[in-house]
Enzyme design. Structure first.
Site, short mmCIF file in Angstrom:
data_model
loop_
_atom_site.label_atom_id
_atom_site.label_comp_id
_atom_site.label_asym_id
_atom_site.label_seq_id
_atom_site.Cartn_x
_atom_site.Cartn_y
_atom_site.Cartn_z
N GLU A 280 0.89 -1.16 0.00
CA GLU A 280 0.00 0.00 0.00
C GLU A 280 0.93 1.21 0.00
O GLU A 280 1.64 1.46 0.98
CB GLU A 280 -0.91 -0.04 1.23
CG GLU A 280 -1.85 -1.24 1.16
CD GLU A 280 -2.85 -1.34 2.31
OE1 GLU A 280 -2.67 -0.64 3.32
OE2 GLU A 280 -3.80 -2.12 2.18
N CYS A 314 -2.44 8.87 3.22
CA CYS A 314 -2.25 8.45 1.83
C CYS A 314 -3.48 8.78 0.99
O CYS A 314 -3.38 9.07 -0.20
CB CYS A 314 -1.97 6.97 1.78
SG CYS A 314 -3.23 6.01 2.65
P1 NAD Z 1 8.52 5.03 4.34
O1 NAD Z 1 8.42 4.26 3.10
O2 NAD Z 1 9.62 6.00 4.51
O3 NAD Z 1 8.64 4.04 5.62
C1 NAD Z 1 7.68 3.05 5.87
C2 NAD Z 1 8.32 1.93 6.63
O4 NAD Z 1 9.29 1.28 5.81
C3 NAD Z 1 9.06 2.35 7.89
O5 NAD Z 1 8.83 1.40 8.89
C4 NAD Z 1 10.51 2.35 7.44
O6 NAD Z 1 11.43 2.16 8.50
C5 NAD Z 1 10.52 1.16 6.50
N1 NAD Z 1 11.59 1.16 5.49
C6 NAD Z 1 12.18 2.22 4.90
N2 NAD Z 1 13.11 1.80 4.01
C7 NAD Z 1 13.08 0.44 4.03
C8 NAD Z 1 13.79 -0.57 3.33
N3 NAD Z 1 14.71 -0.27 2.39
N4 NAD Z 1 13.50 -1.86 3.60
C9 NAD Z 1 12.56 -2.18 4.51
N5 NAD Z 1 11.88 -1.27 5.22
C10 NAD Z 1 12.12 0.04 4.98
O7 NAD Z 1 7.10 5.72 4.54
P2 NAD Z 1 6.69 6.76 5.67
O8 NAD Z 1 7.36 8.05 5.41
O9 NAD Z 1 6.82 6.11 7.00
O10 NAD Z 1 5.11 6.90 5.40
C11 NAD Z 1 4.55 7.80 4.51
C12 NAD Z 1 4.22 7.13 3.19
O11 NAD Z 1 3.32 6.04 3.41
C13 NAD Z 1 3.49 8.05 2.21
O12 NAD Z 1 4.02 7.86 0.94
C14 NAD Z 1 2.05 7.55 2.27
O13 NAD Z 1 1.28 7.81 1.12
C15 NAD Z 1 2.26 6.08 2.47
N6 NAD Z 1 1.07 5.45 3.03
C16 NAD Z 1 0.28 4.68 2.20
C17 NAD Z 1 -0.88 4.11 2.69
C18 NAD Z 1 -1.75 3.26 1.81
O14 NAD Z 1 -2.65 2.61 2.33
N7 NAD Z 1 -1.55 3.25 0.50
C19 NAD Z 1 -1.25 4.30 4.02
C20 NAD Z 1 -0.44 5.09 4.84
C21 NAD Z 1 0.73 5.66 4.33
#
Ligand code: NAD
Length: 509
Positions: A280, A314
């Site tokens: 997501e 999101c």
């Molecule tokens: P992010 O991608 O920076 O981080 C999300 C998670 O992934 C964190 O726990 C982070 O530590 C981990 N992560 C980061 N790099 C990684 C890697 N290389 N390998 C494994 N894990 C890794 O996102 P964020 O800044 O925490 O959240 C905001 C984003 O989430 C926005 O883009 C938003 O649109 C999206 N979001 C989407 C939905 C949906 O349902 N589509 C819902 C909520 C948030």
């Protein structure tokens, strides 16, 4: 686990009077937050920690054990052993559902401390945590307890010679990786279906918001889940805990919510398996507003869709396409209401918009607004509200006069920044709304049912709301088209992701 008179806390929270974080929760915060592996709270092998900060004040909130590669390995191995031992995986789903029901109940009993922690960690208004995020986390557990119970009842297909019996089995060890904007809400959205299907899980919350997950582990511990079925590792993403987890050969499925770019990196890591993934991802939703839209509802919902959770959702709708004849009128009314939004202390129940997650994120949002130049206009907001000397507060911001090529139109800002555009006809509106790499959701505002249906079909998004926003039914597939996701979760779609279909073919002879 915190023990206190939570009913009294709830009264304080909802009174609308300023309140202090209760002493019991302060002492909980002061305690070092540990990992949870194989049924035990434990420190990380390296002894390293990281810290979290209150987005509204910049003050340190808590110190968390950082899970290194060896800790991730311990968690995955514990999950695997629990899975193979079968105490959980081979129980019936209706037995497993009992655990989820109790967990949902416990989340509700602890709604007050969880809501305070969520608002301290994320900067979101306590009203939102208390009435939105935490009840939804409980609902995720209750919903999948009902929906997932008895899911293993086989489907049978018989012909003259053979009988095919098909049923779902758990996948194994599932990695759950979650973002900071809706922490407990999204953690339970993944955890509940994964558990009801009989999997073992390793949860890695965002490093920016680890607190409610740490609290959740304490609740789960009280409920005596078999050791190794639920594991919590805390830490960063890239080249850290998250990356170690998604690259681990023992992980059988990865459910990830976060940025599209992170999804790409995780897809690469998962390709080594290959490991099944559900993503997501980011969004840049648009609303198409026709002149016959129901005016008051439109204004109220568009305002919510733009600024709820500081725009850090999101599904937020930061692009509003308004039919030309109503454009000026809408702009004026929307800006007036945006200016009236009450930005303030996340722990004040009257607050409508809190603080952005981090200083880094604040700077990112500010830099987007800085890219507006003539003929673009920042009609309100665009900076820290004058009354706040510190904290990551950002005023509700409305922009006009930019076009489809502008970075603010194309990229996910993920803050309280909305752009409004006029359109001449339906086809132009649909073309503009579709002109981003994202395809998570969209809104259509019109009283004309056949137009609503036509436009909904033309929009390339996973979800379309007609004359509404953010109305959810947890049975409905949730997920994005284009770069907003891979796969769907919700109802059967979650059970399918966290389950493996097996077919057994038996000769009738
Ligand atoms: P992010 O991608 O920076 O981080 C999300 C998670 O992934 C964190 O726990 C982070 O530590 C981990 N992560 C980061 N790099 C990684 C890697 N290389 N390998 C494994 N894990 C890794 O996102 P964020 O800044 O925490 O959240 C905001 C984003 O989430 C926005 O883009 C938003 O649109 C999206 N979001 C989407 C939905 C949906 O349902 N589509 C819902 C909520 C948030």
């Amino acid at each position: 686990m915190v023990k206190a008179d939570f009913a009294a806390w709830e009264r304080k929270i909802t009174s609308g009077e300023p309140f202090e974080v209760p002493e019991e929760l302060r002492s909980w915060l002061l305690r070092w937050k540990r990992l949870y592996i194989n049924g035990n709270c434990c420190d990380g092998i390296s002894g390293e920690t990281f810290r979290t900060f209150n987005p509204a004040t910049g003050e340190e909130l808590s110190e968390i054990c950082l899970a290194k590669k060896e800790d991730v390995d311990r968690a995955v191995v514990a999950g695997k052993q629990a899975f193979e031992q079968g105490t959980w995986a081979r129980q019936s789903s209706s037995e497993r559902a009992k655990f989820l029901r109790r967990l949902g109940d416990m989340i509700l009993e602890h709604k007050a401390p969880l809501a305070i922690l969520e608002s301290l960690d994320t900067g979101k208004p306590i009203k939102e945590s208390f009435e939105g995020d935490i009840p939804r986390a409980a609902l995720n557990c209750h919903f999948f307890a009902e929906y997932g119970a008895n899911q293993e009842i086989p489907r049978v297909f018989t012909n003259e010679t053979h009988t095919h019996t098909t049923f779902r089995e758990p996948v194994g060890v599932v990695a759950l990786i979650t973002p900071w904007n809706l922490p407990l809400y999204l953690e339970t959205w993944k955890l509940a279906p994964a558990l009801v299907m009989g999997n073992s899980v390793v949860l890695k919350p965002s490093e920016l918001t680890p607190l409610t997950a740490a609290y959740l582990a304490e609740l789960i511990h009280e409920l005596n889940l078999p050791p190794g079925v639920f594991n919590l590792v805390q830490g960063l993403g890239e080249q850290s805990t998250g990356e170690h987890l998604v690259s681990h050969a023992g992980v059988d499925a990865i459910s990830f919510t976060g940025e599209t770019g992170t999804g790409r990196a995780i897809m690469k890591a998962a390709s080594v398996g290959p490991t099944r993934v559900s993503f997501e991802l980011g969004g840049k939703s648009a609303a198409i507003v026709f002149a016959d839209a129901p005016w008051e509802l439109l204004l109220n919902e568009s305002l919510r869709a733009a600024f709820r959770n500081q725009g850090e959702i999101c599904l937020a709708v930061p692009r509003l396409y308004i039919e030309e004849s109503k454009y000026e009128l809408f702009l004026e009314a929307f800006v007036e209401r945006a200016k009236a939004i009450r930005v303030g202390d996340p722990l004040d129940y009257r607050t409508e918009m809190g603080a952005l997650i981090s200083e880094e994120h604040w700077k990112k949002v500010k830099s987007y607004v800085g890219k507006v130049d003539v003929p673009g206009k920042v009609l309100c907001g665009g900076d820290r509200p004058a009354e706040f000397a510190k904290g990551n507060y950002f005023s509700p911001t409305v922009i006009s006069g930019i076009d489809g090529t502008h970075v603010i139109t194309r990229e996910e800002v993920f803050g309280p920044v909305v752009a409004i555009y006029p359109f001449k006809d339906e086809s132009e509106a649909v073309r503009e709304a579709n002109a981003t790499p994202y395809g998570l959701s969209a809104c259509v505002w019109t009283k004309d049912k056949s137009r609503a249906e036509r436009v909904s079909r033309d929009l390339r998004t996973g979800l379309v709301w007609v004359n509404s926003w953010l109305v959810r039914d947890l049975r409905v597939p949730f997920g994005g088209q284009k770069r907003s996701g891979v796969g769907r979760e919700g109802g059967d779609f979650s059970l399918d992701f966290y389950g493996e279909w097996k077919s057994v073919c038996t000769s009738n002879g």
